[in-house]
Enzyme design. Structure first.
Site, short mmCIF file in Angstrom:
data_model
loop_
_atom_site.label_atom_id
_atom_site.label_comp_id
_atom_site.label_asym_id
_atom_site.label_seq_id
_atom_site.Cartn_x
_atom_site.Cartn_y
_atom_site.Cartn_z
N CYS A 81 0.83 -1.21 0.00
CA CYS A 81 0.00 0.00 0.00
C CYS A 81 0.86 1.27 0.00
O CYS A 81 1.50 1.55 -1.01
CB CYS A 81 -0.99 -0.07 1.16
SG CYS A 81 -2.42 0.95 0.83
N HIS A 176 -3.44 -5.02 1.69
CA HIS A 176 -2.77 -5.30 2.97
C HIS A 176 -2.77 -6.80 3.29
O HIS A 176 -3.65 -7.25 4.02
CB HIS A 176 -3.48 -4.55 4.10
CG HIS A 176 -3.25 -3.09 4.11
ND1 HIS A 176 -2.28 -2.50 4.89
CD2 HIS A 176 -3.84 -2.10 3.41
CE1 HIS A 176 -2.29 -1.19 4.69
NE2 HIS A 176 -3.24 -0.92 3.79
N GLU A 178 -1.13 -8.35 5.35
CA GLU A 178 -0.91 -8.60 6.78
C GLU A 178 -2.22 -8.56 7.58
O GLU A 178 -2.23 -8.90 8.75
CB GLU A 178 0.11 -7.61 7.34
CG GLU A 178 -0.38 -6.20 7.65
CD GLU A 178 -0.61 -5.33 6.41
OE1 GLU A 178 -0.49 -5.84 5.28
OE2 GLU A 178 -0.95 -4.15 6.58
N1 GLN Z 1 -3.59 6.45 1.09
C1 GLN Z 1 -2.31 6.15 1.67
C2 GLN Z 1 -1.18 6.88 0.94
O1 GLN Z 1 -1.38 7.47 -0.07
C3 GLN Z 1 -2.02 4.66 1.63
C4 GLN Z 1 -3.00 3.94 2.52
C5 GLN Z 1 -2.47 2.67 3.08
O2 GLN Z 1 -1.27 2.44 3.18
N2 GLN Z 1 -3.38 1.87 3.54
O3 GLN Z 1 -0.10 6.85 1.41
#
Ligand code: GLN
Length: 200
Positions: A81, A176, A178
Site C-alpha cells: 500500500c 494489505h 498482513e
Molecule cells: N492512502 C495512503 C497513501 O497514499 C495509503 C493507505 C495505506 O497504506 N493503507 O499513502
C-alpha cells in the site's frame, strides 16, 4: 540455511502486524529505523500507512542513502500500500523526491474513490505456474496505472487491475496482506528472499 533476516521499516504505519506475520513464518525479524539497521538484512518490508508522512520522515532522517545501499546490493524489498507508493518510480501528482524510485511502475494514490475508502475483494494470484484466489483488504488503496515490460503481474482483481507485482527482487501490493490470515503473499516474499540468499 540461517533464518532469513527480515527488516520491517518501522517509521510510521502498521509495521507491527508485519512483524507478527514474518515472525510466524520463521524469519528473524527486526524493526528498521536507523541507517545502520539496513546493513545486515536479507529483505525489507515497507508497511502501509501514510506515504507523505513516510516520505517526509525518510528525507528528514536522511535515510535515502540507506535505501540506495539496498538498491545497489539488490536486497529484496516488499512494499504494501503506502509502501508500494514509496517503491514506485512514478507517483502521479507527487512532489519531487516523494518516492524512492525503485520499481518501474506508475501509481496513483487513493485511486478507488471516497465511497470505496476501504473494501475487500477477491484477488487472483498466479505464482510459479500455480493459481489461487485470496481475499485482499484495500484501504484508501493506490492503483498501479502503468508498468514496464520487466514488471510481472502476480495478482489482479476481477476487472484486471494489477494489485500484486514483482520486478526482480522487488514486490509491491496495493492491498494489505498482513490483515488477513492468508500467508500466500508474505510467503511469496520469503521465497524471493530465500532465493536471493541462496545465490549469495
Ligand atoms: N492512502 C495512503 C497513501 O497514499 C495509503 C493507505 C495505506 O497504506 N493503507 O499513502
Amino acid at each position: 540455511m540461517d533464518k532469513p533476516k527480515i527488516g520491517i521499516f518501522a517509521i510510521q504505519g502498521d509495521f507491527e502486524k508485519h512483524y507478527e506475520v514474518f515472525d510466524g513464518l520463521g524469519a528473524e525479524v527486526f524493526y528498521v529505523k536507523l541507517p545502520e539497521e539496513f546493513e545486515g538484512i536479507d529483505g525489507l518490508v515497507l508497511p502501509g500507512g501514510e506515504s507523505p508522512t513516510m516520505s517526509r520522515l525518510i528525507n528528514t532522517y536522511g535515510l535515502r542513502e540507506a535505501f540506495e545501499g539496498l538498491k545497489k546490493r539488490d536486497i529484496p524489498v516488499f512494499g504494501t500500500c503506502a509502501g508500494a507508493i514509496l517503491l514506485a518510480k512514478n507517483v502521479i501528482d507527487a512532489p519531487e523526491n516523494f518516492s524512492l524510485g525503485m520499481m518501474d511502475i506508475t501509481i496513483a494514490r487513493n485511486a478507488y474513490g471516497r465511497q470505496r475508502e476501504s473494501f475487500e475483494s477477491e484477488i487472483e494470484i498466479n505464482w510459479n505456474g500455480k493459481q489461487k484466489k485470496i481475499t485482499g483488504v484495500f484501504i484508501r488503496a493506490p492503483k498501479i496505472v502503468e508498468l514496464s515490460d520487466g514488471v510481472e503481474v502476480i495478482g489482479k482483481l476481477e476487472n484486471g487491475d494489477p494489485v500484486l507485482v514483482r520486478q526482480g527482487n522487488l514486490l509491491a501490493s496495493t492491498f494489505h496482506p498482513e490483515l488477513t490470515d492468508d500467508f500466500t503473499v508474505p510467503e511469496i516474499f520469503m521465497e524471493i528472499v530465500e532465493a536471493f540468499k541462496e545465490k549469495g
